[in-house]
Write a protein that holds these residues in place. Structure first.
Motif, PDB file in Angstrom:
ATOM      1  N   GLY A  59       0.823  -1.206   0.000  1.00  0.00           N
ATOM      2  CA  GLY A  59       0.000   0.000   0.000  1.00  0.00           C
ATOM      3  C   GLY A  59       0.853   1.251   0.000  1.00  0.00           C
TER       4      GLY A  59
ATOM      5  N   ASP B 209      -7.820   9.398   3.450  1.00  0.00           N
ATOM      6  CA  ASP B 209      -8.143   8.054   3.912  1.00  0.00           C
ATOM      7  C   ASP B 209      -9.665   7.908   3.828  1.00  0.00           C
ATOM      8  OD1 ASP B 209      -5.477   8.144   4.830  1.00  0.00           O
ATOM      9  OD2 ASP B 209      -5.949   7.042   6.667  1.00  0.00           O
TER      10      ASP B 209
ATOM     11  N   ASP C 269      -8.103   6.301  -0.048  1.00  0.00           N
ATOM     12  CA  ASP C 269      -7.346   5.138   0.408  1.00  0.00           C
ATOM     13  C   ASP C 269      -8.252   4.357   1.356  1.00  0.00           C
ATOM     14  OD1 ASP C 269      -5.843   3.454   2.038  1.00  0.00           O
ATOM     15  OD2 ASP C 269      -4.136   4.811   2.190  1.00  0.00           O
TER      16      ASP C 269
ATOM     17  N   HIS D 221      -8.556   0.322   5.234  1.00  0.00           N
ATOM     18  CA  HIS D 221      -9.270  -0.301   6.361  1.00  0.00           C
ATOM     19  C   HIS D 221     -10.745  -0.556   6.081  1.00  0.00           C
ATOM     20  CE1 HIS D 221      -5.877  -0.093   9.122  1.00  0.00           C
ATOM     21  NE2 HIS D 221      -5.584   1.051   8.529  1.00  0.00           N
TER      22      HIS D 221
ATOM     23  N   MET E  26      -8.004   3.332  -3.988  1.00  0.00           N
ATOM     24  CA  MET E  26      -6.888   2.485  -3.571  1.00  0.00           C
ATOM     25  C   MET E  26      -7.316   1.638  -2.374  1.00  0.00           C
ATOM     26  SD  MET E  26      -4.600   2.474  -0.882  1.00  0.00           S
ATOM     27  CE  MET E  26      -3.033   1.722  -0.512  1.00  0.00           C
TER      28      MET E  26
ATOM     29  N   THR F 152      -5.862  -2.035   0.159  1.00  0.00           N
ATOM     30  CA  THR F 152      -4.727  -2.923   0.401  1.00  0.00           C
ATOM     31  C   THR F 152      -5.199  -4.375   0.491  1.00  0.00           C
ATOM     32  OG1 THR F 152      -4.795  -2.735   2.795  1.00  0.00           O
ATOM     33  CG2 THR F 152      -3.440  -1.140   1.632  1.00  0.00           C
TER      34      THR F 152
HETATM   35  C1  LIG Z   1      -1.708   0.025   6.037  1.00  0.00           C
HETATM   36  C2  LIG Z   1      -2.012   1.257   5.268  1.00  0.00           C
HETATM   37  C3  LIG Z   1      -1.304   1.596   4.113  1.00  0.00           C
HETATM   38  C4  LIG Z   1      -0.079   0.852   3.681  1.00  0.00           C
HETATM   39  O1  LIG Z   1      -0.357  -0.403   3.214  1.00  0.00           O
HETATM   40  P1  LIG Z   1       0.819  -1.527   3.226  1.00  0.00           P
HETATM   41  O2  LIG Z   1       0.325  -2.553   2.296  1.00  0.00           O
HETATM   42  O3  LIG Z   1       0.925  -1.976   4.646  1.00  0.00           O
HETATM   43  O4  LIG Z   1       2.073  -0.850   2.755  1.00  0.00           O
HETATM   44  C5  LIG Z   1      -1.737   2.672   3.373  1.00  0.00           C
HETATM   45  N1  LIG Z   1      -2.786   3.422   3.778  1.00  0.00           N
HETATM   46  C6  LIG Z   1      -3.462   3.151   4.916  1.00  0.00           C
HETATM   47  C7  LIG Z   1      -4.606   4.011   5.312  1.00  0.00           C
HETATM   48  C8  LIG Z   1      -3.086   2.075   5.708  1.00  0.00           C
HETATM   49  O5  LIG Z   1      -3.724   1.833   6.850  1.00  0.00           O
END
Ligand SMILES: *Cc1c(COP(=O)(O)O)cnc(C)c1O
Length: 375
Positions: free
Chosen positions: A99, A166, A195, A198, A223, A225
């Protein structure tokens, strides 16, 4: 065509006119050979110098041997990308190895020094670093201050404007008002990037996330993860074909980094299937969240309001947060104490995250342990 597709389409045509357009081809590795589209070729462009990534177990599944544009793009990753796009109702998706890499690569590719990024003050570090790296002007607005976001976008004469946030704030557990953010972005002719690290798999209709209630036009850059609810590792960006083609050509963390391994893609795809089909996991999770919320309300602790699995308890002083964490550990519960600079000064906290793997009794044990802190 949304604004972003017209802009990125034009940039892609420029790249193509220079004979510099790149495309990824999924390839299967067999020793010194690669096979794609039924054709077997001797491979003279991998970085598998000792033949370990392609010949021996477990490396055969765990190594991709090169970046995606060279020979590292596997059918497993291609399949994962289609599954993600299908699930989220997007034209395409692009997988990154993490991520952090996705966020810095995407933001740096989309905007540059004549552009503007408007950021929520509580955005994840990777979003902040992406904006820094891009060289764009940045305006950081107070957390969830929609009026300040709209004002910053309206005042700007910058070339491109990116509103980035986020979708679920990782240290507070609250959700961005995705619908309003989309309206604000649309009014200002800005691009919206969310993003949903979560929210993906957990929140929203069928676990599609907080962000996925918006369509591709409202939210051109989505985006998420694969290392959180999906239980594997890596990340993705989902959006239009133009967005993905552009990122394949311009996201430096995609181009200059070893591609996601086939085994990781298989694990992520299996996780994604469960995310799609197992509504019961989300139901169980939200039962636990409800039990926690009802129980903790009786303890008189300073709980940050949140309807997500992230349930922070504000403590304040760093030393007190550490002490609280230690007390919980003695009671058999592991809870991280989160301190500055991860969170603002004076807001050290216990960051409790709940899971469908917890039982009702587990939540009761946690509440008993928290009662000790409340005293
Ligand atoms: C965990 C996280 C990331 C990073 O993701 P990774 O795959 O662990 O590098 C990016 N943005 C948010 C909001 C996250 O919580």
């Amino acid at each position: 065509m949304s604004g972003i597709d017209a802009v990125l389409g034009a940039r892609l045509r420029t790249i193509e006119a220079q004979d510099r357009l790149r495309r990824r081809v999924p390839r299967v590795h067999h020793g010194a050979h690669v096979v794609s589209g039924g054709k077997r070729l001797l491979n003279f462009c991998s970085n598998d110098y000792l033949g370990l990534a392609t010949e021996r177990y477990p490396q055969r599944a765990a190594g991709s041997g090169a970046s995606a544009l060279v020979t590292g793009y596997s059918p497993e990753v291609a399949e994962l990308e289609s599954a993600i796009a299908d699930y989220l109702g997007r034209e395409r998706a692009l997988v990154f190895s993490s991520g952090f890499a996705a966020n810095i690569g995407v933001i740096d590719a989309l905007i540059g020094k004549n552009d503007l990024a408007v950021c929520d003050a509580l955005n994840h570090a990777s979003l902040i670093d992406g904006v820094r790296l891009s060289g764009a002007r940045k305006v950081i607005v107070p957390h969830a201050d929609i009026d300040a976001m709209a004002a910053a976008l309206a005042q700007s004469t910058a070339g491109q404007r990116l509103l980035v946030s986020d979708a679920v704030f990782s240290m507070d557990g609250d959700c961005a008002d995705a619908v309003t953010l989309a309206e604000v972005a649309q009014q200002a002719d800005a691009w919206l990037m969310l993003d949903d690290a979560h929210g993906f798999g957990v929140m929203g209709d069928g676990g599609r996330g907080v962000a996925a209630r918006l369509d591709q036009t409202q939210l051109p850059v989505l985006m998420g993860t694969l290392g959180k609810s999906v239980g594997a590792s890596g990340a993705f960006v989902a959006g239009s074909g133009a967005l993905i083609d552009y990122l394949v050509n311009r996201a430096r963390t995609q181009i200059f980094s070893t591609a996601m391994a086939p085994a990781t893609a298989l694990a992520a795809n299996a996780g994604l299937s469960a995310v799609r089909s197992d509504d019961w996991r989300r139901e169980q999770l939200f039962e636990r969240i409800g039990e926690f919320q009802r129980g903790v309300a009786r303890l008189g602790l300073n709980v940050v309001p949140s309807n997500t699995p992230i349930q922070p308890v504000l403590i304040g002083r760093d030393a007190d947060a550490l002490l609280a964490s230690r007390v919980l550990e003695e009671a058999g519960c592991l809870v991280a104490a989160i301190r500055p600079p991860t969170v603002p000064e004076g807001t050290a906290r216990l960051r409790i995250t709940l899971s469908a793997a917890h039982s009702k009794a587990d939540i009761e044990a946690l509440l008993l342990a928290l009662a000790r802190i409340a005293e």
